[in-house]
Design a protein around this motif. Structure first.
Motif, PDB file in Angstrom:
ATOM      1  N   LEU A  76       0.829  -1.206   0.000  1.00  5.52           N
ATOM      2  CA  LEU A  76       0.000   0.000   0.000  1.00  5.52           C
ATOM      3  C   LEU A  76       0.864   1.257   0.000  1.00  5.52           C
ATOM      4  O   LEU A  76       0.484   2.281  -0.582  1.00  5.52           O
ATOM      5  CB  LEU A  76      -0.932  -0.011   1.203  1.00  5.52           C
ATOM      6  CG  LEU A  76      -2.085  -1.018   1.126  1.00  5.52           C
ATOM      7  CD1 LEU A  76      -2.802  -1.124   2.465  1.00  5.52           C
ATOM      8  CD2 LEU A  76      -3.080  -0.625   0.037  1.00  5.52           C
ATOM      9  N   ALA A  77       2.027   1.188   0.640  1.00 10.22           N
ATOM     10  CA  ALA A  77       2.936   2.329   0.615  1.00 10.22           C
ATOM     11  C   ALA A  77       3.421   2.595  -0.805  1.00 10.22           C
ATOM     12  O   ALA A  77       3.559   3.759  -1.224  1.00 10.22           O
ATOM     13  CB  ALA A  77       4.123   2.071   1.545  1.00 10.22           C
ATOM     14  N   GLU A  83      -6.151   5.639  -3.915  1.00 13.37           N
ATOM     15  CA  GLU A  83      -6.955   5.685  -2.695  1.00 13.37           C
ATOM     16  C   GLU A  83      -7.122   4.268  -2.156  1.00 13.37           C
ATOM     17  O   GLU A  83      -7.579   3.374  -2.880  1.00 13.37           O
ATOM     18  CB  GLU A  83      -8.327   6.291  -2.992  1.00 13.37           C
ATOM     19  CG  GLU A  83      -9.253   6.332  -1.786  1.00 13.37           C
ATOM     20  CD  GLU A  83     -10.651   6.788  -2.142  1.00 13.37           C
ATOM     21  OE1 GLU A  83     -11.568   6.593  -1.305  1.00 13.37           O
ATOM     22  OE2 GLU A  83     -10.850   7.323  -3.261  1.00 13.37           O
ATOM     23  N   ALA A  84      -6.760   4.060  -0.902  1.00 11.29           N
ATOM     24  CA  ALA A  84      -6.878   2.730  -0.299  1.00 11.29           C
ATOM     25  C   ALA A  84      -8.286   2.555   0.258  1.00 11.29           C
ATOM     26  O   ALA A  84      -8.748   3.365   1.064  1.00 11.29           O
ATOM     27  CB  ALA A  84      -5.842   2.547   0.807  1.00 11.29           C
ATOM     28  N   LEU A 124     -13.974  -3.509  -7.496  1.00 16.10           N
ATOM     29  CA  LEU A 124     -13.430  -2.174  -7.711  1.00 16.10           C
ATOM     30  C   LEU A 124     -14.009  -1.552  -8.982  1.00 16.10           C
ATOM     31  O   LEU A 124     -14.204  -0.333  -9.055  1.00 16.10           O
ATOM     32  CB  LEU A 124     -11.902  -2.237  -7.789  1.00 16.10           C
ATOM     33  CG  LEU A 124     -11.176  -2.603  -6.489  1.00 16.10           C
ATOM     34  CD1 LEU A 124      -9.673  -2.734  -6.746  1.00 16.10           C
ATOM     35  CD2 LEU A 124     -11.446  -1.585  -5.392  1.00 16.10           C
ATOM     36  N   ALA A 125     -14.289  -2.380  -9.989  1.00 14.17           N
ATOM     37  CA  ALA A 125     -14.919  -1.864 -11.209  1.00 14.17           C
ATOM     38  C   ALA A 125     -16.301  -1.291 -10.903  1.00 14.17           C
ATOM     39  O   ALA A 125     -16.700  -0.262 -11.472  1.00 14.17           O
ATOM     40  CB  ALA A 125     -15.023  -2.971 -12.259  1.00 14.17           C
ATOM     41  N   LEU A 126     -17.046  -1.962 -10.025  1.00 16.70           N
ATOM     42  CA  LEU A 126     -18.363  -1.439  -9.626  1.00 16.70           C
ATOM     43  C   LEU A 126     -18.229  -0.069  -8.973  1.00 16.70           C
ATOM     44  O   LEU A 126     -19.002   0.857  -9.262  1.00 16.70           O
ATOM     45  CB  LEU A 126     -19.039  -2.408  -8.662  1.00 16.70           C
ATOM     46  CG  LEU A 126     -19.514  -3.747  -9.216  1.00 16.70           C
ATOM     47  CD1 LEU A 126     -20.053  -4.612  -8.080  1.00 16.70           C
ATOM     48  CD2 LEU A 126     -20.573  -3.554 -10.294  1.00 16.70           C
ATOM     49  N   ALA A 143      -6.995   1.154  -4.502  1.00 14.42           N
ATOM     50  CA  ALA A 143      -6.161   0.021  -4.110  1.00 14.42           C
ATOM     51  C   ALA A 143      -6.816  -0.661  -2.923  1.00 14.42           C
ATOM     52  O   ALA A 143      -7.458  -0.014  -2.092  1.00 14.42           O
ATOM     53  CB  ALA A 143      -4.756   0.489  -3.734  1.00 14.42           C
ATOM     54  N   THR A 144      -6.647  -1.966  -2.839  1.00 14.85           N
ATOM     55  CA  THR A 144      -7.212  -2.703  -1.710  1.00 14.85           C
ATOM     56  C   THR A 144      -6.425  -3.975  -1.463  1.00 14.85           C
ATOM     57  O   THR A 144      -5.686  -4.458  -2.329  1.00 14.85           O
ATOM     58  CB  THR A 144      -8.699  -3.040  -1.951  1.00 14.85           C
ATOM     59  OG1 THR A 144      -9.306  -3.431  -0.727  1.00 14.85           O
ATOM     60  CG2 THR A 144      -8.856  -4.163  -2.963  1.00 14.85           C
ATOM     61  N   CYS A 145      -6.599  -4.520  -0.270  1.00 12.54           N
ATOM     62  CA  CYS A 145      -6.108  -5.844   0.094  1.00 12.54           C
ATOM     63  C   CYS A 145      -7.317  -6.615   0.611  1.00 12.54           C
ATOM     64  O   CYS A 145      -8.019  -6.130   1.508  1.00 12.54           O
ATOM     65  CB  CYS A 145      -5.040  -5.771   1.183  1.00 12.54           C
ATOM     66  SG  CYS A 145      -3.532  -4.891   0.705  1.00 12.54           S
TER      67      CYS A 145
END
Length: 302
Positions: A76-77, A83-84, A124-126, A143-145
């Motif tokens: 993430l860094a 945007e997380a 994320l597309a939604l 961005a996501t985990c």
């Protein structure tokens, strides 16, 4: 549409299956919830424990949580320009199947008109589509985990399971002149993932040679040339043809040399028409990529 033998076997067969499929959503949900309630009440605690021990959809992950979280923070860094966001574990039914050649049989479907997230990039597309419908001139970078679940058969190798963690990136926005937005987003994803590897080396991870395989259809070859031109000064780029309907003409993969000498396909990304279809706006571009953080921790850590 393909069906499995058990869906049409027994009383009623195909007619019964179609009758259930034709029920209003609220009626079908009530029916299925009632059925689940009866089945749950018939189970003993020992049955639940037995499933916990044997069902590959349940149970603990194969990695230490602290190590995994530290790795995710490093990634993430590297993605500071994005945007997380934290995604929920469920998504609307057909989140994947409605926009791509994906069988719903490979996704864990719930009884409430939802499905367990199998690919964070589809969700994320939604979110990108939701935002761009409100403001189509403001690009979206997310961005996501997330832990995801997939129902298809998994390789019988360490680190592979029905549920695993993904680090995912998504970029969407209105296309600009000469496919400038697409090229820029594609390059940014690759560079961000490579920067993520550099961040992870500071956490003690070891990565060997990691060239970029850049795949393109004939129609996207010129765009791929521009992407390769921008990436080649910093990483080896291998060009290959693309013949896969899942992507909108462009794809990349990162295959990393592991300490044991094996080559691991650790990251994948590409251009997709999902946001354009969700918004009915063909000028909107969507680029998404994902990296298997569980495999990173297991195979490349100390």
């Amino acid at each position: 549409m393909t069906t499995r033998d058990w869906t049409t076997a027994g009383a009623g067969g195909e007619a019964a299956l179609q009758a259930l499929a034709d029920l209003p959503g609220s009626v079908l949900t009530s029916f299925l919830l009632g059925l689940a309630e009866r089945r749950a009440r018939a189970r003993e605690p020992a049955d639940v424990l037995r499933q916990w021990e044997s069902d590959t959809f349940t149970g603990l992950a194969a990695v230490d949580l602290r190590r995994l979280l530290r790795a995710e923070l490093r990634l993430l860094a590297a993605a500071s320009a994005f945007e997380a966001v934290e995604l929920g574990p469920l998504a609307p039914l057909a989140t994947c199947a409605s926009v791509g050649p994906v069988s719903q049989n490979n996704i864990v479907t719930t009884m409430r008109g939802t499905e367990v997230v199998s690919d964070s990039t589809n969700v994320l597309a939604l979110e990108c589509a939701r935002r761009l419908r409100r403001d189509p001139d403001r690009p979206v970078r997310l961005a996501t985990c997330q832990r995801v679940v997939r129902a298809q058969e998994v390789p019988r190798r360490p680190g592979y399971a029905h549920h695993f963690k993904l680090f995912a990136l998504a970029t969407a926005g209105r296309e600009t002149r000469d496919h400038g937005f697409l090229v820029g987003a594609f390059v940014e994803h690759v560079r961000t993932l490579l920067a993520g590897f550099d961040e992870l080396t500071q956490e003690g991870y070891t990565f060997g040679r990691r060239p970029i395989r850049l795949l393109a259809t004939d129609a996207r070859a010129a765009v791929a040339d521009r992407i390769a031109e921008q990436l080649s000064p910093v990483v080896e780029v291998v060009r290959e043809p693309l013949d896969h309907p899942y992507y909108a003409g462009l794809r990349f993969t990162i295959e990393v040399l592991a300490p044991d000498g094996s080559v691991v396909p650790i990251a994948d990304g590409g251009a997709f028409d999902w946001v354009a279809r969700l918004t009915a706006n063909r000028r909107l571009v969507f680029v998404a990529s994902g990296l298997g953080t569980q495999l990173v921790v297991l195979l490349f850590g100390r």
